[in-house]
Design a protein around this motif. Structure first.
Motif, short mmCIF file in Angstrom:
data_model
loop_
_atom_site.label_atom_id
_atom_site.label_comp_id
_atom_site.label_asym_id
_atom_site.label_seq_id
_atom_site.Cartn_x
_atom_site.Cartn_y
_atom_site.Cartn_z
N LEU A 1 -35.57 14.40 -19.39
CA LEU A 1 -34.51 14.19 -18.40
C LEU A 1 -34.53 12.76 -17.87
N TYR A 2 -33.35 12.34 -17.43
CA TYR A 2 -33.17 11.03 -16.78
C TYR A 2 -32.88 11.28 -15.30
N CYS B 1 -39.93 17.89 -19.55
CA CYS B 1 -40.02 19.28 -19.12
C CYS B 1 -40.61 20.12 -20.25
N ALA C 1 -35.72 22.39 -18.19
CA ALA C 1 -34.85 21.22 -17.98
C ALA C 1 -33.57 21.62 -17.25
N ILE D 1 -32.14 20.27 -13.56
CA ILE D 1 -30.80 19.70 -13.36
C ILE D 1 -30.04 20.47 -12.30
N SER E 1 -29.85 17.73 -9.23
CA SER E 1 -28.79 16.74 -9.44
C SER E 1 -27.68 16.85 -8.39
N VAL F 1 -29.58 13.79 -11.87
CA VAL F 1 -30.47 14.25 -12.95
C VAL F 1 -29.62 14.73 -14.12
N ASP F 2 -29.94 14.27 -15.29
CA ASP F 2 -29.21 14.70 -16.49
C ASP F 2 -30.14 14.54 -17.70
N TYR F 3 -29.67 15.04 -18.85
CA TYR F 3 -30.45 14.87 -20.07
C TYR F 3 -30.55 13.39 -20.42
N SER F 4 -31.71 13.01 -20.92
CA SER F 4 -31.89 11.65 -21.42
C SER F 4 -31.46 11.64 -22.89
N SER G 1 -22.75 17.91 -19.74
CA SER G 1 -23.61 16.79 -20.14
C SER G 1 -23.58 16.62 -21.65
#
Length: 575
Positions: A4-5, A43, A49, A53, A57, A69-72, A151
Motif C-alpha cells: 500500500l501507498y 500487508c 490491505a 484502505i 483512507s 491510502v491506496d494500492y501501490s 483503485s
C-alpha cells in the motif's frame, strides 16, 4: 496487491506514529518504508490491505493531515485492472454489470472474498482507456448511502511485450484464491475446472505438514496446484481448498488429503465422521442432481456412498457455491468425487460451448457485459472470437426479419418483470433492443403467462437472459431446482420434419447436444402463415443453443427450397 501507498503525510510523522496507528486499529502490518510526505506498507494479504484502505483512507488525521491510502501500483502496471469497493451488499449484479458496461467492454469480473459487509470486485476491462474512464466516472458513484471506491490494481500483463498478448487478453477463470499455495504444475489448462473442497480447520496443519512438506508431497505426486485458503472466514470451523490439475490429478490429490485427515483423526482420537465436502457453483448443481435425482442416485449406487446437497437457502448473492457432502470410505468417496466432478465439468463445458456459439453467431456480442449473470451463472472466459461464424449460418446476413419467441414465466413473477409503473420492462426492452410484451392471461387461475419477445438474435439473448436472471433473484423457483423455462418458436411446417428427423433422430440429437427438452407436438394444424410451434424447455444456455440450432435448420431448409428456382434442374448438393 499487498503493498500500500500512504500519502499526504506530514513531514513530522515518524515510523512509530504509523505503527501506533495500525496497532490502535488492530490492522495487520508488515514492513513500513517511510519517505518524506509518504510511505509504503506491506500487508499480509489482499484482505488485510482492503481492511487498511477502508479503515484509514480519507478517515484518519495524522499530525494535522488527513491521510490517503491506496494500492501501490507502478505506473507501467496501471492499465486494464481496477478494484471496486464499498458495493452495497443488496445490490443486484445486473445493476453493477450494466453500470460497468457503460464505460467500456468488461472482460472479467472477479469477486473478492472479504470480511466486510460491503462487496469488493476486481474488474478487467478490454483496454486501459476503458479502465481509466471507469475510474474517473465511477469513483464516488452513489448507491443510496454507499459511495463506490475505486483503485487501480497491478496488471502484470501491461509490462509484457504486447505482441505476445492477444488483443482481448488470455482467457481467465474467475477465482477467489487467497492464502497459501503449493505446486507449480505448468501443464494444467488456463480453462480448468478446479476441485474445491471443505476441510475441518483442525486438520489444516496436518495437511500442510511441518515446513509445508506434506502438501508439497501431495502436489508433486499428483502434479497438482493446491491452494489452502487458511485466511478465509476467520474463526470458521471449515476451510476451503482449491485443487488445479487434470481430472485424475484432482482425484488423486483429493484422496491423499482425505487419507491425511483420517490418519490425523486416528492419531488425535477424533471420533466424528469425516465426510468429503465438495463446493460447486449453484448453476451446475441441477444438472449434477439430474431429473428426479437420477444422476445422484446412480453415483450413490455405483460408489456405495451417501450424498446430500446443501439447500439454496444457504446461498448469498456473493457466495453462489453449494456444498455436496459425500459419506463413505476414503476409496468410495474418492470414486464418488470423480463422478461428481465429471458431471460438473460436463455442465461447465456445455455452458462454455453455448456461450462460444452465441458469440460466434452474434458478432460483437460481449457476453460478460450483458448483465445476465445474476442468474447464478459464473462469468465464463471471453473467447476473443467474436468475428467468426459457425458453418454457413449467419443470422445477420439473412433478410432483416425479426425473431419472435414466446417465453413462459410463472404468473406470480409478472409483477417483478413489469416493475413499478412498467419501469422494469421498459428498461429491459431498452437494454436488449427488443419489443417485450406480456400477453393477457388466458384464464383467472393460469400458472404461467406468455412473454412475447421480438428482436434480433442478440436482442433475444439479452432479453431472455435478463428474464432468467430476474426469476432467479426473486426466488420464483423451487430452491432445489434450476431456472428452467419453456420457450416457443414457430417454424415453417415444411421444416418441422427436418427438426424432428427420421425416426426422431434430429430432435434427439438436439436434446443431447443442448441439454434442453425439444418437443414438436404432433398433429399440429399450421397457422395462417403455414407455421407450427416448437417447444423448448431448459436452463438459459441450453434453451439459447437449442433455439439457434433450430433456426439454423430452418434457414438450411429455406436455402434448399430456393436453390431449384435459382439453379434450375441441377441436382441439390447437401452437406
Amino acid at each position: 496487491m499487498n503493498k500500500l501507498y500512504i500519502g499526504n503525510l506530514s513531514s513530522s510523522v515518524t515510523l512509530a506514529d504509523i505503527q501506533q496507528l495500525f496497532g490502535e486499529r488492530k490492522l495487520a502490518v508488515g514492513q513500513v518504508l517511510l519517505k518524506s510526505g509518504y510511505a509504503f506498507v506491506d500487508c499480509p494479504d489482499e484482505n488485510a490491505a482492503i481492511r487498511v484502505i477502508e479503515a484509514l483512507s480519507g478517515k484518519v488525521e495524522l499530525h494535522g493531515k488527513v491521510i490517503e491510502v491506496d494500492y501501490s501500483v507502478p505506473k507501467k502496471q496501471r492499465s486494464r485492472k481496477i478494484q471496486i469497493r464499498n458495493i452495497p451488499p443488496h445490490l443486484q449484479w445486473e445493476v453493477l454489470d450494466g453500470l460497468l458496461a457503460q464505460h467500456g467492454t468488461v472482460e472479467n469480473v472477479e469477486q473478492v472474498n472479504t470480511e466486510s459487509e460491503t462487496a469488493v470486485v476486481n474488474v478487467t476491462y478490454e483496454t486501459k482507456e476503458h479502465a481509466k474512464t471507469a475510474i474517473e466516472k465511477l469513483n464516488g458513484h452513489q448507491f443510496e448511502t454507499y459511495a463506490l471506491k475505486i483503485s487501480y490494481i497491478p496488471d502484470q500483463e501491461a509490462t509484457q511485450v504486447p505482441a505476445h498478448r492477444p488483443r482481448r487478453g488470455p482467457a481467465v477463470r474467475p477465482t477467489r484464491d487467497h492464502g497459501s499455495s503449493a505446486g507449480t504444475s505448468a501443464s494444467h489448462k488456463l480453462l480448468d475446472v478446479p476441485l474445491r473442497i471443505l476441510v475441518p480447520t483442525q486438520f489444516v496443519g496436518a495437511i500442510i505438514g511441518k515446513e509445508g512438506l506434506t502438501i508439497k508431497s501431495v502436489t508433486q505426486q499428483t502434479q497438482s496446484k493446491v491452494d489452502i485458503h487458511r485466511k478465509e472466514n476467520a474463526g470458521a470451523a471449515e476451510k476451503p481448498i482449491t485443487i488445479h490439475s487434470s481430472a485424475g490429478g484432482c482425484t488423486a490429490a483429493c484422496q491423499m488429503i482425505l487419507e491425511i485427515m483420517h490418519k490425523e483423526a486416528q492419531d488425535t482420537k477424533f471420533t466424528e465422521e469425516i465426510p468429503l465436502k465438495i463446493l460447486a457453483h449453484d448453476s451446475f448443481v441441477g444438472r449434477l442432481i439430474g431429473k428426479e435425482g437420477r444422476n445422484l442416485k446412480k453415483i450413490e449406487q455405483e460408489t456405495g456412498t451417501k450424498i446430500t446437497i446443501s439447500s439454496l437457502h444457504d446461498l448469498t448473492l456473493y457466495n453462489p457455491e453449494r456444498t455436496i457432502t459425500v459419506k463413505g470410505s476414503v476409496e468410495a468417496c474418492s470414486k464418488a468425487q470423480a463422478e461428481i466432478m465429471k458431471k460438473l465439468r460436463e455442465a461447465y463445458e456445455n455452458d462454455l460451448a453455448a456461450m462460444n456459439q452465441q458469440a460466434n453467431l452474434i458478432p460483437g456480442l460481449n457476453l460478460n457485459a450483458l448483465g445476465i449473470f445474476s442468474s447464478g451463472m459464473p462469468v465464463l472466459p471471453s473467447t476473443g472470437r467474436t468475428r467468426g461464424m459457425v458453418g454457413s449460418y449467419n443470422p445477420f446476413m439473412q433478410a432483416l426479419e425479426q425473431e419472435i419467441v414466446h417465453l413462459f414465466i410463472p404468473t406470480q413473477a409478472v409483477g417483478a418483470i413489469i416493475g413499478k409503473k412498467g419501469q422494469q420492462i421498459k428498461q429491459l426492452s431498452r437494454f436488449a433492443g427488443a419489443s417485450i410484451k406480456i400477453a393477457p392471461a388466458e384464464g383467472p387461475e393460469v400458472s404461467e403467462r406468455m412473454v412475447i419477445i421480438t428482436g434480433s438474435p442478440e436482442a433475444q439473448f439479452k432479453a431472455q437472459g435478463r428474464i432468467y436472471g430476474k426469476l432467479k433473484e426473486e426466488n420464483f423457483f423451487n430452491p432445489k431446482e434450476e431456472v428452467k423455462l419453456e420457450a416457443n418458436i414457430k417454424v415453417p411446417s415444411s421444416a418441422a420434419g427436418r427438426v424432428i428427423g427420421k425416426g426422431g433422430k434430429t430432435v434427439n440429437e438436439l436434446q443431447n447436444i443442448t441439454s434442453a427438452e425439444v418437443i414438436v407436438p404432433r398433429d399440429q394444424t399450421p397457422d395462417s402463415n403455414d407455421e407450427v410451434i416448437v417447444k423448448i424447455v431448459g436452463h438459459f444456455f441450453a434453451s439459447q443453443t437449442a433455439q439457434r440450432k433450430i433456426r439454423e435448420i430452418v434457414q438450411q431448409v429455406k436455402q434448399q427450397t430456393q436453390k431449384p428456382q435459382a439453379r434450375g434442374p441441377s441436382p441439390q448438393r447437401t452437406k
